[in-house]
Each structure stands twice: as structure tokens, then as C-alpha cells.
Write an enzyme that holds these catalytic residues in place. Structure first.
Site, PDB file in Angstrom:
ATOM      1  N   ILE A 127       0.226   4.207   1.674  1.00  0.00           N
ATOM      2  CA  ILE A 127      -1.159   4.053   1.229  1.00  0.00           C
ATOM      3  C   ILE A 127      -1.271   3.118   0.033  1.00  0.00           C
ATOM      4  O   ILE A 127      -2.370   2.872  -0.475  1.00  0.00           O
ATOM      5  CB  ILE A 127      -1.782   5.420   0.872  1.00  0.00           C
ATOM      6  CG1 ILE A 127      -0.938   6.132  -0.199  1.00  0.00           C
ATOM      7  CG2 ILE A 127      -1.940   6.279   2.110  1.00  0.00           C
ATOM      8  CD1 ILE A 127      -1.559   7.433  -0.689  1.00  0.00           C
ATOM      9  N   GLY A 128      -0.129   2.600  -0.448  1.00  0.00           N
ATOM     10  CA  GLY A 128      -0.152   1.682  -1.582  1.00  0.00           C
ATOM     11  C   GLY A 128       1.231   1.112  -1.833  1.00  0.00           C
ATOM     12  O   GLY A 128       2.232   1.608  -1.318  1.00  0.00           O
ATOM     13  N   LYS A 168       5.275   8.685  -4.573  1.00  0.00           N
ATOM     14  CA  LYS A 168       5.625   7.354  -5.079  1.00  0.00           C
ATOM     15  C   LYS A 168       7.151   7.260  -5.137  1.00  0.00           C
ATOM     16  O   LYS A 168       7.799   8.017  -5.856  1.00  0.00           O
ATOM     17  CB  LYS A 168       5.005   7.118  -6.448  1.00  0.00           C
ATOM     18  CG  LYS A 168       5.205   5.709  -6.970  1.00  0.00           C
ATOM     19  CD  LYS A 168       4.196   5.327  -8.056  1.00  0.00           C
ATOM     20  CE  LYS A 168       4.381   6.099  -9.325  1.00  0.00           C
ATOM     21  NZ  LYS A 168       3.539   5.541 -10.418  1.00  0.00           N
ATOM     22  N   ASP A 171      -1.936   0.904 -20.082  1.00  0.00           N
ATOM     23  CA  ASP A 171      -2.083   0.152 -18.828  1.00  0.00           C
ATOM     24  C   ASP A 171      -3.342   0.587 -18.090  1.00  0.00           C
ATOM     25  O   ASP A 171      -3.318   0.839 -16.881  1.00  0.00           O
ATOM     26  CB  ASP A 171      -0.847   0.341 -17.948  1.00  0.00           C
ATOM     27  CG  ASP A 171      -0.730  -0.736 -16.870  1.00  0.00           C
ATOM     28  OD1 ASP A 171      -1.342  -1.805 -17.042  1.00  0.00           O
ATOM     29  OD2 ASP A 171      -0.045  -0.507 -15.858  1.00  0.00           O
ATOM     30  N   GLY A 180       7.284   0.746  -6.386  1.00  0.00           N
ATOM     31  CA  GLY A 180       7.670   0.887  -4.982  1.00  0.00           C
ATOM     32  C   GLY A 180       6.480   1.317  -4.142  1.00  0.00           C
ATOM     33  O   GLY A 180       5.330   1.233  -4.563  1.00  0.00           O
ATOM     34  N   VAL A 227       3.888   3.808  -2.059  1.00  0.00           N
ATOM     35  CA  VAL A 227       3.250   5.116  -2.207  1.00  0.00           C
ATOM     36  C   VAL A 227       2.878   5.611  -0.808  1.00  0.00           C
ATOM     37  O   VAL A 227       2.236   4.894  -0.033  1.00  0.00           O
ATOM     38  CB  VAL A 227       1.994   5.038  -3.100  1.00  0.00           C
ATOM     39  CG1 VAL A 227       1.380   6.422  -3.269  1.00  0.00           C
ATOM     40  CG2 VAL A 227       2.340   4.437  -4.458  1.00  0.00           C
TER      41      VAL A 227
END
Length: 820
Positions: free
Chosen positions: A505-506, A528, A624, A511, A513
Site C-alpha cells: 500500500i506504500g 513497514k 519530518d 521500504g 508498506v
């Protein structure tokens, strides 16, 4: 075939091996402190007592004690640990006449009970020739750290009470080396042994040979104005080399690397039997032959990696000396085997070609690098850096990587090498015999170090218990199951159908997900996984676990647990059904968010940030903040995520910043933080101001194809607001939807967050209030429109207009009211 240059270089190396001369130390002192044995200055490898010696002032006040460290095995010398010199109240200075040049200074400690003086109460400072080596130092805490830390098992088993601190000092024209011990207030100092050995002029102090800076433009020069402390000296893949005249001409000890080794590949190259061909560039005193005859390699897993992890003191520059030797006979030409070297996420070498460096088999070389270890979260005195090797796919014949030896030196900052005592909660209560009295070394007070320190250390302990990639047992006791659960790799694979790409999904720097189904598919989670070929993630992995295991807030993403089996580093979170905020703003096929929903999301994220800044004893600075780190659950509740770069705010409430190297995402980083390297909670406020403009304008924070003044969303948004044209750059989907009063309030708040001076930016509590006020202004305007529309309908007997739960139902209301 060799080029003519390569042939010339090869013959230079070959010839140079015939003229390299052995090094013999000009100054050698082995002082058994507290001993009355006569000191024989003509002996270069025997300990002699300091009682009545020329090194001790005749009027100096000190006490000598005998001690019997009978736990030591036969392989460890009892001298100098059988006696100690103790200093109470006042300073005490040893004075050694030496020749000009660089020296090793080694201080030997055994924190035992001397009479009624117990080691837990001993705190003192040590200085030498104007350098501060140790400040308020506790040998007891240092020994306890060594005893209970798997990283330092190199000193001999589970009980490590004797240890050595090694410093490198350049003695200038005074030709005197002073060593001063100063007890702290109402405390005492002690020393068991002092060792001084000279070294070749340019072995470490060589301003003509500047180490390669890593992660910086310029690094410090290692000249005679800098002092060094040896942190690690390792023989990779080989046996321990004890510091004696038979094995090491400067009495350096080289320890095994096993306790620091990690990764999926841990091979050892067979012992090399042919001669090691030392050269002018790498003389025979650089490192013993035993270092160059063995090495770590990729073994049987060339698709994987090797790395070592080391605890070091934060806030210092370090010189890393990597020793190499081509001892694999089949590597016969340049380009056959290339590999990459990384310090944490920084690439040191992209194409390390050992044959090119040496031009032959059996020729040793070394490479020096200088790095800076930043205080990533301000929470502890030590952090962990990673040195890793990766095969390079450009290799012509062999996917391999190898390292023979490693030395790590801390560099003095402003003539100081001192750092805080180790922060460690002891898990053992060992006993030590001295003078026929048993004294228990009590556990260090649990108040030392915060929860983040403990969690980080515990997680790293888990890693080392698994070294050589053995399956790890349960560690339920380290992290409470109701706050952070440990998953097995089998559970994670089952949840993701063996990491099936259909579950992805990401994807980011850490790395992929995955969406996963845990506990017999009753719980949906986000998983993740650190990419095995990635150089990112280790410190982020530790920080994320350390922070999220102790933070719980409705506006923060929840960490369910982690997995660290078989070299994997995996984090498991609550699943966020609606993904990231960014994927609902631009470059997406998803329907646009209503303005009301965008305001709710901004308010929720602001509350999460406000909790980070104020909800704990010390502020947590996210560092972030961006639209991809704001996640949305199934109810569209916003949650701040990804704490891998987070830092704790200053300990001293009188300070408003922590000094650190700049990290974050381009377009979001606070420019004042970028210039000054001083991080504050207002740096998060700046980043959040950029997110507010993203939400309003639905465009990336940087678009390089636009005119120069429009490339940066932050700069363009501020310009348009001040010019009064902010309404011209908002998301077209919001045209006619946002009430003018709400837009003015929202724009003013975003621009105030983006103020160049951090002190002029609002706190996150003010941001929350400002957003809630903007929402009230929008709701009031919406209500006015509906009432006006209903009045018009009543007058024309048409009926009332139904109000739905989105602002899109009144998208044209402002224009209609104005026309009336």
C-alpha cells in the site's frame, strides 16, 4: 591486463616492501599504580610500581591499596589490577619525561572497594597536557555498562570489571606528559595502571593525509592539535590479539568483531598463509599480520549484506580506519569484485575495488574516513552507528564484500574528549572480592536515563542476542505487550501472504508498506518492512519503537509491535484505511476532499503535534512533518506518523533548541534550522505551515517547471497572501466554497507559521486555536448562506433548501447571496 601506470605502481609496492623497517617504541612506561615494586625504566614490557618513583611528586598526598581481582582467568594479567593509587579531596599529577611526538596513554581501571571507599561513590576527572579526557567519570558505571552490554562483551565474558581507556596525545616541545586526576566534590579518584607507549610520527597524526569526510563538505584534520580516544579496534573474522610485545609492537589489543556483527551474511575467509607484503604506504606497524590474514566476507549469501553496530558518544567527530587486504587468490584483476561501504545511511564508497587499491594479493591498505555522530533525539549520551558492506552489482565476476580490520577514534572537540557516564539500568548484581570482603555492585539507579534510552538499549540487546542470525526467543519482558508487541517473522509472512506485492500500500526510503491481516485475519494492520538492500532505517527503527512505545494519543498513529527475526526489521501499525493526506490532494484519482474535511484534518494533525511538543516532560520534535506523514483512518481522523527522525527537545528549560545536523524533507525544512543547525519545536511549526498551503492549494511543495518565484509553495504562498491574491492560487475544487473571512484567517495562520524567524512563529497551541477559529468562521458563513437561501425560498413559496453534511452542497452560495 595492467595498464602501464598499474605496472609501475605494482613495482613501487613490491620494491617498498624491501625497505620497510620495524618500528621500536622510544618511550615505554608500564606503571603499576599503588605498588611498591621497583620501577625499572630500562624495561620496555614489564610493570613497575609508582611508589617513590620519579613520576610521583614527593609531597603528593595519596593512598595505595592492594586488591585481588580473583575472578580473572589465567588469560588476563592480574597486574596492574592488584593495586591501586587513590586520591581524596585534591588533584594528583603524574609527570612522565618523554620525547616529542605522538603517544598512546592507556589508563587501567578496576572499580573495587578500597578500604571503606566504594566504587559507586567515585567520580573524578582526568586531564593530560591541556586535554580533558574524562569529566566526572565513574569507573563503576563504565564497568557496569561493559558488564551488562552485549556490545562490549569483547573484554572477556559476563563479568567485566577491569577495563582500559586508551587516548592518543601528541607531546610537543615540552617533552613532558602530565596525567592529572581530580576527585569530584566529596568523592575520590583512583587509578590501577598507567601505560605510555610512543608511536610512529604519521601513524594517526598526519595532517598531510586528510580523512575522507562523510556527510559533510569538510572534516577536521588529524594533526598534533587534536587528541583522540580509541573506541574500537577490531580484528574482523579473526582471533583476539593481545597487546604484548610478541604480537603487537605498540601493545594495541585487537578484539574480535563477533559481538558487533549483524546482518544476513557473516562469512569468514580462510586464514591466509602467504606473506603479508607491507609497503611504504602501509608499513608493518600499521596493523599486525593477524589482522590482514583474516577477514569478514559475504560468505554464502552474496545477495545480502554485512554490518556492524557500535555504541559511541554523541556530539563528536570520529575517524574510522578500515583495514583491507586482498587475500582471496581468485581475485586477480580490477573490477572483478566491487562493493559499497556505508556509514549509517551515508555512502562512504560506491565502488570499493580492493585489487585496484592494492594491485596484488597479500598487500594491505587502509582507508580513513571522518564522520559526525549527531545527538538524534537528545535523550541519551550514547547512540549507535552502523558500518555496512554491500556487494555492487557492477562486479564483473564475484558479488562479495570484505573487511579485515577496523579502528574507531573519537576526536577532541575544543580540547575535550569527555562525555557523560553511560546511562544503563543494570540487570545483574554481581559480587567482587577485595581484601576478603564481598562487596555487591548494586544495580544502577533506575532514574538514570529516560524511557527512550532503556527501550533503545533493550531493542538493541535483542539484536545482539540474535547475532549470526540465530532465531530469537521471546522478549515479552522487555516491552509490555499492551504497548508494544513482538511478532515472529512467521506471523508477519502469514499476514502478508509471504510479502505479496498485491498487499503493498506504500513504498518509501525505509521500504515497502503492506496491508496485513493479523490474529487469524481479525485485525488489519500496516506493516513497514526494511528493504534488505536499503541503507536506511536502522536508527529510524530504533527511534520509532522507543518513542511510539511510550506515546498514546488519538492524533498519533499507534505502533502495535515489531519483528526483528532473521535479519528483518519490521514495524506493525494500526491500519489507516484512507492512507496519507497527500494522496487526497493532488496526483490522485481519489475524489477531492471538502473544505470542511480539510479543516478537520488540519486541526487533528495540529493537536497531534501540540501533544508531541507539550505532552511529555521534554518536547518531542518530529522533524519530518509533511502531508505523507499525516495519515487518515476509516473515520477520516488525522494521525501524525513516522517518528524515525524525531528528537527530544533540550534538557535545560532555559534553552530553546538542540544543535543537530539538518534532516527532513526538501520543501518542508525550516530555513532557519537549515542555516543554524539549531532545531526547535518551531521548526515543526514551519513544516506544518507548508502542509497548510498544500491543503489549500492542492499542489506539490516544489514544482521545478514553474517560473522561479512559483517553484517553492512556501515562498509563493507567502507572496500571494501579502499581495492579496491568495484566492487565485487555491485548489480550483474549493473555488467559491471557502468563506472570505475563513480564507483570510487560514492564510494569515499559514503565513505566520512560515515566518523566517522561528521566535515569530506561533506555538502549536496557537495553531490549533487559529484553525478552530477558521472553522467557526466557515460554519458561521455557511449558516448565513443557508438562512439567506431559505428566506429567498420562503418568499417565492419554493420551500427550504436541505443542508447536507458537506460544504459542496453550497458551493455557489457566496455568489448567489452577493447577487441578491
Amino acid at each position: 591486463m595492467f595498464s602501464s601506470f598499474s605496472l609501475l605502481f605494482f613495482f613501487v609496492l613490491l620494491f617498498s616492501t624491501t625497505i620497510t623497517q620495524p618500528y621500536k617504541a622510544t618511550d615505554v612506561f608500564f606503571v603499576d599504580c599503588g605498588s611498591s615494586d621497583p620501577f625499572n625504566s630500562s624495561s620496555d614490557n614489564k610493570w613497575g610500581g609508582d611508589e617513590h618513583s620519579r613520576f610521583v611528586p614527593s609531597n603528593a598526598r595519596s593512598i595505595s591499596f592492594s586488591s585481588t581481582p580473583d575472578y580473572l582467568d589465567a588469560s588476563v594479567a592480574r597486574t596492574p589490577f592488584s593495586t591501586a593509587r587513590v586520591f581524596k579531596r585534591s588533584s594528583f599529577t603524574y609527570t612522565f619525561p618523554v620525547s616529542q611526538g605522538p603517544k598512546f596513554l592507556r589508563l587501567h581501571f578496576y572499580p573495587a572497594t578500597y578500604s571503606n571507599l566504594i566504587p559507586e561513590k567515585s567520580f573524578f576527572s582526568v586531564s593530560s597536557n591541556g586535554y580533558s579526557l574524562l569529566t566526572n567519570f565513574s569507573a563503576f558505571l563504565a564497568a557496569s555498562f561493559l558488564t551488562n552490554s552485549p556490545f562490549n562483551a569483547r573484554l572477556g565474558g559476563p563479568q567485566v570489571y577491569t577495563f582500559v581507556k586508551e587516548f592518543l596525545i601528541y607531546v610537543k616541545d615540552t617533552q613532558i606528559l602530565n596525567v592529572t586526576f581530580t576527585p569530584s566534590h566529596k568523592s575520590f579518584a583512583f587509578i590501577n595502571g598507567i601505560e605510555i607507549v610512543s608511536m610512529p610520527e604519521n601513524l594517526y597524526f598526519n595532517k598531510a593525509k586528510i580523512p575522507k569526510p562523510v556527510g559533510m563538505v569538510n572534516g577536521p584534520v588529524i594533526d598534533n592539535n587534536i587528541a583522540l580516544e580509541n573506541m574500537y579496534r577490531l580484528n574482523m573474522g579473526g582471533p583476539q590479539i593481545y597487546g604484548n610485545i610478541d604480537t603487537e609492537i605498540m601493545y594495541r589489543s585487537w578484539y574480535q568483531d563477533n559481538d558487533y556483527l549483524y546482518g544476513n551474511a557473516t562469512g569468514v575467509t580462510p586464514y591466509y598463509l602467504n606473506p603479508i607484503m607491507y609497503t611504504i604506504e602501509t608499513p608493518n606497524y600499521t596493523a599486525p599480520e593477524l589482522v590482514y590474514r583474516t577477514q569478514r566476507s559475504m560468505g554464502k549469501k552474496p545477495e545480502s549484506w554485512i554490518f556492524w553496530i557500535f555504541p559511541v558518544d554523541v556530539g563528536f567527530y570520529y575517524m574510522l580506519r578500515l583495514h583491507f587486504c586482498n587475500i582471496i587468490p581468485q581475485y586477480k584483476k580490477s573490477g572483478q569484485t566491487l562493493f559499497k561501504i556505508f556509514f549509517n545511511t551515508q555512502e562512504i564508497e560506491e565502488e570499493a575495488d580492493l585489487f585496484y587499491w592494492t594491485q596484488g594479493t597479500g598487500y594491505p591498505v587502509y582507508r580513513d574516513y571522518v564522520v559526525f555522530v549527531d545527538d538524534l533525539d537528545g535523550s541519551q549520551s550514547k547512540h549507535y552507528f552502523r558500518l555496512s558492506l554491500h556487494p555492487n552489482t557492477k562486479s564483473e565476476a564475484y558479488l562479495d564484500a570484505f573487511l579485515n580490520g577496523l579502528e574507531v577514534f573519537k576526536l577532541s572537540m575544543d580540547r575535550s574528549l569527555a562525555s557523560p557516564n553511560p546511562e544503563l539500568i543494570s540487570t545483574n548484581t554481581p559480587t567482587v572480592k577485595t581484601n576478603k570482603k564481598k562487596t555487591k555492585l548494586v544495580a544502577i539507579i533506575s532514574g538514570i536515563g529516560g524511557a527512550l534510552v532503556l527501550l533503545s538499549l533493550l531493542v538493541l540487546v535483542v539484536f545482539w542476542q540474535r547475532r549470526r542470525v540465530k532465531h530469537l526467543g521471546s522478549i515479552d519482558s522487555t516491552l509490555p505487550l499492551d504497548r508494544c508487541r513482538r511478532f515472529s517473522l512467521r506471523e508477519v509472512k502469514a499476514a502478508t501472504d509471504e510479502f505479496n506485492d498485491d498487499f503493498v500500500i506504500g513504498n518509501g526510503g525505509f521500504g515497502k508498506v503492506y496491508r496485513g491481516y493479523m490474529d487469524r485475519a481479525t485485525t488489519i494492520v500496516a506493516i513497514k518492512r526494511l528493504n534488505s538492500s536499503s541503507t536506511q532505517g536502522f536508527q529510524e527503527f530504533i527511534t520509532e519503537i522507543g518513542l511510539l512505545s511510550r506515546l498514546r494519543h488519538v492524533q498519533l498513529v499507534s505502533l502495535i509491535g515489531y519483528c526483528d527475526d532473521e535479519g528483518e526489521m519490521i514495524l506493525v501499525y494500526d491500519y489507516m484505511a484512507h492512507g496519507t493526506l497527500r494522496e487526497h490532494l493532488y496526483k490522485t484519482n481519489k475524489p477531492p476532499l471538502s473544505w470542511r474535511r480539510r479543516l478537520d484534518i488540519c486541526i487533528g494533525a495540529a493537536k497531534g503535534l501540540h501533544y508531541l511538543h507539550t505532552g511529555a516532560k521534554r518536547a518531542i520534535i518530529h522533524r519530518d512533518i509533511k502531508s505523507t506523514n499525516i495519515l487518515l483512518d476509516e473515520n477520516w481522523v488525522a494521525k501524525v506518523s513516522d517518528f524515525g527522525l524525531s528528537k527530544l527537545g533540550p534538557r535545560d528549560q532555559g534553552q530553546d533548541h538542540v544543535s543537530t545536523l539538518v534532516k527532513g524533507s526538501i520543501g518542508y525544512v525550516d530555513p532557519q534550522y537549515y542555516r543554524s543547525k539549531q532545531l526547535t519545536d518551531r521548526s515543526d511549526v514551519y513544516s506544518f505551515g507548508v502542509v497548510l498551503l498544500e491543503v489549500l492549494c492542492a499542489r506539490p511543495v516544489r514544482v521545478l517547471g514553474l517560473p522561479k518565484e512559483q517553484v517553492s509553495l512556501a515562498a509563493w504562498g507567502k507572496f500571494c497572501y501579502l499581495k492579496g491574491t491568495l484566492h487565485e492560487i487555491i485548489d480550483p475544487e474549493l473555488s467559491g466554497v471557502i468563506a472570505p473571512e475563513c480564507l483570510r484567517q487560514f492564510g494569515m495562520l499559514a503565513v505566520s507559521c512560515l515566518n523566517d524567524e522561528s521566535s515569530e512563529r506561533p506555538g502549536m497551541d496557537e495553531v490549533v486555536w487559529g484553525l478552530e477559529f477558521a472553522l467557526e468562521l466557515q460554519e458561521l458563513a455557511d449558516k448565513t448562506i443557508v438562512e439567506a437561501a431559505n428566506t429567498i425560498a420562503d418568499d417565492t413559496v419554493i420551500g427550504s433548501i436541505p443542508l447536507r453534511d458537506t460544504t459542496t452542497s453550497i458551493s455557489s452560495g457566496y455568489e448567489e447571496v452577493k447577487s441578491e
